[in-house]
Design a protein around this motif. Structure first.
Motif, PDB file in Angstrom:
ATOM      1  N   GLY A 221      80.494  69.202  31.308  1.00 42.88           N
ATOM      2  CA  GLY A 221      79.188  69.424  31.906  1.00 42.88           C
ATOM      3  C   GLY A 221      79.154  70.557  32.903  1.00 42.88           C
ATOM      4  N   ASP A 222      80.309  70.930  33.472  1.00 44.26           N
ATOM      5  CA  ASP A 222      80.337  72.040  34.425  1.00 44.26           C
ATOM      6  C   ASP A 222      80.810  73.340  33.792  1.00 44.26           C
ATOM      7  OD1 ASP A 222      82.988  71.499  34.079  1.00 44.26           O
ATOM      8  OD2 ASP A 222      83.424  71.035  36.174  1.00 44.26           O
ATOM      9  N   GLY A 223      80.893  73.369  32.444  1.00 46.38           N
ATOM     10  CA  GLY A 223      81.183  74.609  31.752  1.00 46.38           C
ATOM     11  C   GLY A 223      82.640  74.856  31.400  1.00 46.38           C
ATOM     12  N   GLU A 224      83.527  73.924  31.701  1.00 49.86           N
ATOM     13  CA  GLU A 224      84.937  74.118  31.361  1.00 49.86           C
ATOM     14  C   GLU A 224      85.123  73.990  29.846  1.00 49.86           C
ATOM     15  OE1 GLU A 224      89.363  72.117  32.100  1.00 49.86           O
ATOM     16  OE2 GLU A 224      87.564  71.198  32.975  1.00 49.86           O
ATOM     17  N   ILE A 225      85.816  74.965  29.248  1.00 49.75           N
ATOM     18  CA  ILE A 225      86.073  74.944  27.810  1.00 49.75           C
ATOM     19  C   ILE A 225      87.241  74.015  27.528  1.00 49.75           C
ATOM     20  CG2 ILE A 225      86.748  76.306  25.800  1.00 49.75           C
ATOM     21  CD1 ILE A 225      85.375  78.697  27.099  1.00 49.75           C
ATOM     22  N   LEU A 226      87.003  73.000  26.697  1.00 53.28           N
ATOM     23  CA  LEU A 226      88.009  71.994  26.387  1.00 53.28           C
ATOM     24  C   LEU A 226      88.657  72.209  25.023  1.00 53.28           C
ATOM     25  CD1 LEU A 226      85.927  68.896  27.579  1.00 53.28           C
ATOM     26  CD2 LEU A 226      87.605  70.207  28.901  1.00 53.28           C
ATOM     27  N   GLY A 227      88.041  73.020  24.174  1.00 54.04           N
ATOM     28  CA  GLY A 227      88.587  73.295  22.854  1.00 54.04           C
ATOM     29  C   GLY A 227      87.660  74.189  22.074  1.00 54.04           C
TER      30      GLY A 227
END
Length: 267
Positions: free
Chosen positions: A25-31
Motif C-alpha cells: 500500500g505504500d508503494g514498495e515493490i514486492l515482486g
C-alpha cells in the motif's frame, strides 16, 4: 485470514510487453512478472491474466491478499465506464478488458491511460512528490502526457486531457500518426528523429548513422555515439528536436504553469 498489509497488482499493458508488479500500500515493490505481448491471436485479457498468475505464483501471494488490480493501457479510456475506447498500438485490444479481469479474479479493478497513471505515480511517489500540480511528458515513439492537479488526474471533458503530443507546433508541418500535420510528436519524438536521419541519408549526406538507418529502428546507442563523435547529421537532427521539445515544454508552462514538469520515456 488476517492481512498484515494491503497488497495490490499493477499491470502495464504495452504494445511489446506486459509487466505486472505486486506492491504494498505504500508503494514498495514486492515482486514482478513480464511476458511479451502477442499481437495476433491470444485475447488480451487472457494475456494479462497469464502475467498476473505468473506474478502470484512467483511471489507466493494468494488472491485473498490482493485488494485490487490496476491496469495501465496505451490508449484512450472512458473514465466513467472503464471501457478501452482506442488503443492504436494493440492489435488485440479489448474494450472491456477491465471487466474481464474483474470477473476472473473477483477483486476491484481500475483502468487508465498509461501515461496519465505514470504521471500520477510521479506525483505520488516520484519526481513530483509534494507538488500540487504536475505535468508528465514521456518521449518515445510518440509523446505522451499526463496532468495531475491536487493529486487527481485531469482527464478533460472527453477523456483526452493531457494529450500534449498532439499540440500543433508547426502549422502544416510533418504528418503525424493521428492524421494531423505538425503535431509536437511529429517533430520531437523518436519517430521524428528516425525520419530526419533517414532523410539525410537518402539525400546522400555523410554520417556514421547510415548503416543504422537501414534497420527497422535506429537505436539510441548509435545516435548517442554519433553525437559524442560530433557527427554533423546527428548533431543537426538532435539540436532541431531539442528545440521543438523545448518549444512544447514552454507552451505547457504558459498554459498550465505547473509546479513540476517531469520528463521521461525512452528517448
Amino acid at each position: 485470514m488476517a492481512r498484515t498489509t494491503n497488497k495490490y497488482v499493477g499491470v502495464d499493458v504495452g504494445g511489446t510487453k506486459i509487466l505486472a508488479l505486486l506492491v504494498s500500500g505504500d508503494g514498495e515493490i514486492l515482486g514482478r512478472s513480464k511476458r511479451p505481448t502477442e499481437q495476433e491471436w491470444q485475447p488480451l485479457a487472457a494475456q494479462v491474466a497469464a502475467v498476473i498468475d505468473d506474478l502470484l505464483a512467483t511471489t507466493g501471494a494468494s488472491l485473498t491478499e490482493v485488494d485490487g488490480i490496476g491496469l495501465a493501457v496505451p490508449g484512450v479510456v472512458d473514465s466513467q465506464t472503464g471501457r478501452l475506447v482506442h488503443a492504436p498500438n494493440l492489435a488485440v485490444d479489448d474494450p472491456w478488458l477491465a471487466e474481464r479481469i474483474r470477473e476472473r479474479y473477483g477483486v476491484p479493478v481500475a483502468v487508465g491511460n498509461d501515461v496519465n497513471l505514470g504521471t500520477l505515480a510521479e506525483a505520488w511517489y516520484g519526481a513530483g512528490r509534494g507538488a500540487s500540480s504536475v505535468v508528465g511528458v514521456f518521449v518515445g515513439t510518440g509523446i505522451g502526457g499526463g496532468v495531475v492537479i491536487d493529486g487527481r488526474i485531469h482527464v478533460g471533458a472527453h477523456d483526452q486531457g493531457g494529450e500534449v503530443g498532439h499540440m500543433v507546433t508547426v502549422v502544416d508541418g510533418p504528418p503525424c500518426g493521428c492524421g494531423n500535420l505538425g503535431c509536437w510528436e511529429a517533430l520531437a519524438s523518436r519517430t521524428a528523429i528516425e525520419r530526419e536521419i533517414r532523410k539525410a541519408v537518402d539525400a546522400g549526406r555523410p554520417t556514421v548513422l547510415a548503416a543504422a538507418a537501414e534497420e527497422d529502428h535506429i537505436r539510441s546507442g548509435p545516435i548517442g555515439k554519433a553525437l559524442r563523435a560530433g557527427d554533423e547529421v546527428a548533431v543537426e537532427v538532435m539540436t532541431r528536436v531539442a528545440h521543438y521539445l523545448a518549444q512544447g515544454l514552454l507552451t505547457i508552462k504558459h498554459l498550465l504553469d505547473p509546479e513540476v514538469i517531469v520528463l521521461g520515456g525512452g528517448v
